[in-house]
Every structure is written in C-alpha cells, then in structure tokens.
Design an enzyme around this catalytic site. Structure first.
Site, short mmCIF file in Angstrom:
data_model
loop_
_atom_site.label_atom_id
_atom_site.label_comp_id
_atom_site.label_asym_id
_atom_site.label_seq_id
_atom_site.Cartn_x
_atom_site.Cartn_y
_atom_site.Cartn_z
N GLY A 236 26.85 37.35 -12.12
CA GLY A 236 28.05 37.08 -12.90
C GLY A 236 28.06 35.70 -13.53
O GLY A 236 28.43 35.53 -14.70
N ASP A 282 10.38 35.31 -2.71
CA ASP A 282 9.68 35.91 -1.58
C ASP A 282 8.72 34.92 -0.93
O ASP A 282 8.00 35.26 0.02
CB ASP A 282 8.94 37.18 -2.00
CG ASP A 282 8.03 36.95 -3.19
OD1 ASP A 282 7.91 35.78 -3.65
OD2 ASP A 282 7.41 37.92 -3.66
N ASP A 300 25.01 28.63 -6.11
CA ASP A 300 26.18 29.36 -5.62
C ASP A 300 25.84 29.81 -4.21
O ASP A 300 25.39 30.93 -3.98
CB ASP A 300 26.46 30.55 -6.54
CG ASP A 300 27.75 31.27 -6.19
OD1 ASP A 300 28.54 30.71 -5.41
OD2 ASP A 300 27.97 32.39 -6.69
N CYS A 353 32.45 29.94 -2.25
CA CYS A 353 33.77 30.57 -2.30
C CYS A 353 34.44 30.39 -0.94
O CYS A 353 35.09 31.29 -0.42
CB CYS A 353 33.68 32.04 -2.70
SG CYS A 353 32.56 33.05 -1.72
#
Length: 402
Positions: A236, A282, A300, A353
């Site tokens: 997003g 990875d 984030d 968040c």
C-alpha cells in the site's frame, strides 16, 4: 430493528471460528459471507459489523452473559443477546433467547462502568502495559480504539485527483468528505463496499487509512530517486510512493513473504504503477548489494499493531506480552540492517502502527546511539492517536544520514 435468524446464526458461526478455532476475524467473516449469495449488502454488513462488535467487547459481553471460554453454541447465542440488549433493541422471540435475563444484562453494564479493563474489554496485561507506556492518555486512547474505524480512500494521483474522484463516487451513490490534513484522502460518509466499483477495479483509488497515508509522504520522495520500501507487504505504501514520484525513478519493495509481493505486483498493474521492483528477502545478499545506494528507505516495521485495533479487534485477544518483547528485538535488527542501504544525505523513515513508545521513540533512540546509527540524525517524529486525530494510531520518525 428487525433481526433475521439466518443472519444471527451466521454471526454465531463466525464467532465460533474466531473464538474457538483461532481464526482471524477478517478471514472467518469472509468465509461466512460466501455462504449465501442471496445476501445483500445490508445483510453482509450486519454479519460483519455485529461479529466485529462482539469480538471487540468479548470480555465485557462474556462477563455480563456469565459464560467463559471455550464457548459452546448456546454461550455464543448468549453473547449475541447481550449485544442486542445493550444496543437498545428487543430480543426476537426465538428459542435461543427464551428466558434471557434482559434486566440483568442492562444492570451488568452499570456494574462495570468504573472498571476500565471490563468496560473497554481488554486483557489485564494490556491495560497494565497501556498505563505504563501512555499514562493518563491510555484511557482516552483505548476508548477510541474500540470505536468502528471509518473507511478511507486514497486517490491514485497517477490516474485522478481527489476532486474528480469525489465527483465520480457521487455517481456511484457513494458520498465522501475531504480532510485538509490528508490531501489525497476521501472519508466515506457511510460504509459501502467500494471494492465492487469500476473505479476501484480501474485503479482510481486504494483503501488506506488516513494516518497511514502520511507515512509515505513523510519520506519526502522525489521523482527520479531510488527508494526502498522495506517490509513492503502487499505494498500500500509502495503504491503511494510511486504516485508521489510520478512513476519516475525506482522503488525496490522487499519482504520475506513471496505471496505478499505477488499481491503487490497485481496491485501495481491495477494502479498503473511502473517503477516498483519486488525483491524477496531470502538472504542478506539483497541488502548488501544495495549498500549506500538508496536516496531513501521506508521501514514499515512489524509491530504489535495496537494502533489499528479498531480494524483488527481480535488482535488484543491473540497478542501476548512475550510477542511484543520479541518484536522489539526484530524492530531493532531491521533498523540496524536496512539502514546500511541509505547513501550520504539520504533519508530513512521508521514507522509502526503501534502507539507504545517502547516500539517507537525508544527504538529510534536506541538506534541513534548504536554504531549503525552514528551517521544518522533525527529530523522529526510524530505519533498519531485515535482519540486525538480520529484515525488509526501510527508512529513515524524521519532520520537523515550525515
């Protein structure tokens, strides 16, 4: 309000999947909603919103209903009866509600009004942690986090602008409101299934909380730059970065889950984004190859998610204090590792968040005092609170490499 037995039964089944089978609320609800194709938008909305509300207030409702986990079928019907009564409605004359003590239910709420843990329906450990981390504002914040989250759209400026999108949505009978603090945001006046609109399938907007929309902008990306979106997930914020960069330059979106990066690729096609490249983490080679090469990086970081409890109310029942302690170690490891990709004069945004300082300001302070953070300086930071700002809770800090 008239209740339909099949819709309440669907809610009971969803609650069983969430509370007893450990399913995530959104997944359990989506599965239940596929049960009957004849259900309209109001029916589906009733099931989803009622289920989320009971999940949100599980502790309170269970206390009033005098039931405890694991919940049997009758226990779950009792939880729905508490919800109906506390909403101020009359109980339907159904077999499941015979002999329901309505007066006791109403009195049960009065008994716990002064008990925050019961009233706001949170685990003891979370309430204690909230007081320790946030002090006096914890009570206001947890109350706000128990409210239903608004639906917020982000206009995709590669294809449209806020004013034009607002007009196009009116034609779809979807009314929205702009917000001066969030330039690309439209807040729905009433909840609606925007995913079924042609505007969504054509990539004119994304569904993204207003607070989340500030994070990509906080990095101050410019067209032509090389930017990394670490922990990109389904992307997003990568899509928002691409729009602000006018599809120019390069965005390298990384994640440890290929499935999420595949979803990001699908979303870029819908949004008309051409400057995002996905890379699976990875091994450590991906970061080493990009050392000192990025103009900016957005981290984030994985976190407790306590700032978005309105959207994920079941998280407070699944979270454990041990998880939060472990995730703090992961956050610091990510900061230490990914900061190496920033070139001199470049920028780094660390965001979560979460609303807890131990995951936010304290992590930034710890990083800046470390060897890896010695070349960085803090430019700015801010926390968004649900009770103050009206949207989800987020933290963001912008650092510049000297």
């Amino acid at each position: 309000m008239r209740f339909h037995h099949n819709l309440v039964l669907a809610t009971v089944d969803a609650l069983h999947n969430i509370f007893n089978d450990g399913k995530y609320a959104d997944q359990a609800i989506q599965k239940i909603l596929k049960r009957d194709t004849r259900w309209g938008s109001r029916d589906r909305g009733f099931i989803a919103e009622t289920t989320y509300d009971i999940v949100r207030y599980k502790r309170l409702f269970a206390s009033i209903a005098k039931v405890s986990e694991p919940f049997n079928k009758q226990d779950l019907w009792r939880l729905t009866s508490v919800w109906i009564v506390l909403k101020g409605h009359d109980l339907p004359a159904w077999e499941e509600y015979f002999n329901t003590p309505v007066r006791r239910i109403k009195g049960g709420l009065d008994e716990v009004r002064n008990n925050r843990k019961m009233r706001e329906s949170i685990p003891d450990w979370l309430d204690e942690m909230g007081v320790e981390e946030l002090g006096n504002i914890w009570e206001q914040e947890i109350t706000a986090l128990n409210e239903q989250a608004p639906v917020v759209l982000r206009a995709n400026t590669l294809k449209t602008d806020v004013a034009t999108l607002k007009e196009k949505l009116i034609a779809e009978e979807i009314l929205t409101t702009t917000h001066e603090r969030f330039p690309d945001a439209l807040v729905l006046n009433e909840r609606a299934n925007v995913f079924r609109t042609k505007l969504f399938t054509d990539g004119f907007f994304e569904v993204q909380d207003a607070g989340s929309q500030l994070i990509a902008a906080y990095l101050e990306p410019k067209p032509g730059e090389r930017i990394m979106d670490a922990c990109a997930g389904a992307g997003g914020k990568a899509l928002h970065l691409a729009a602000m960069m006018e599809n120019k330059g390069q965005i390298i979106a990384t994640d440890i889950y290929q499935s999420k990066l595949n979803e990001l690729k699908r979303r870029t096609r819908r949004a008309g984004v051409h400057n995002v490249e996905t890379r699976l983490i990875d091994s450590t080679k991906v970061i080493k190859k990009l050392q000192n090469k990025m103009d900016g990086i957005l981290i984030d970081a994985p976190c407790s998610g306590l700032g978005v409890l309105r959207r994920n109310p079941d998280a407070k029942w699944k979270l454990q204090p041990e998880f939060i302690e472990n995730i703090k170690e992961t956050q610091q490891e990510i900061l230490q590792s990914y900061s190496r990709v920033v070139k001199s004069g470049g920028r780094m945004v660390y965001a979560t968040c979460s609303i807890f300082p131990s995951e936010n300001e304290m992590q930034v302070e710890k990083f800046l005092k470390s060897e890896a953070g010695a070349d960085f300086e803090l430019e700015d930071s801010q926390t968004l609170y649900a009770h103050r700002d009206g949207f989800d809770g987020f933290f963001m800090a912008r650092m510049k490499k000297k």
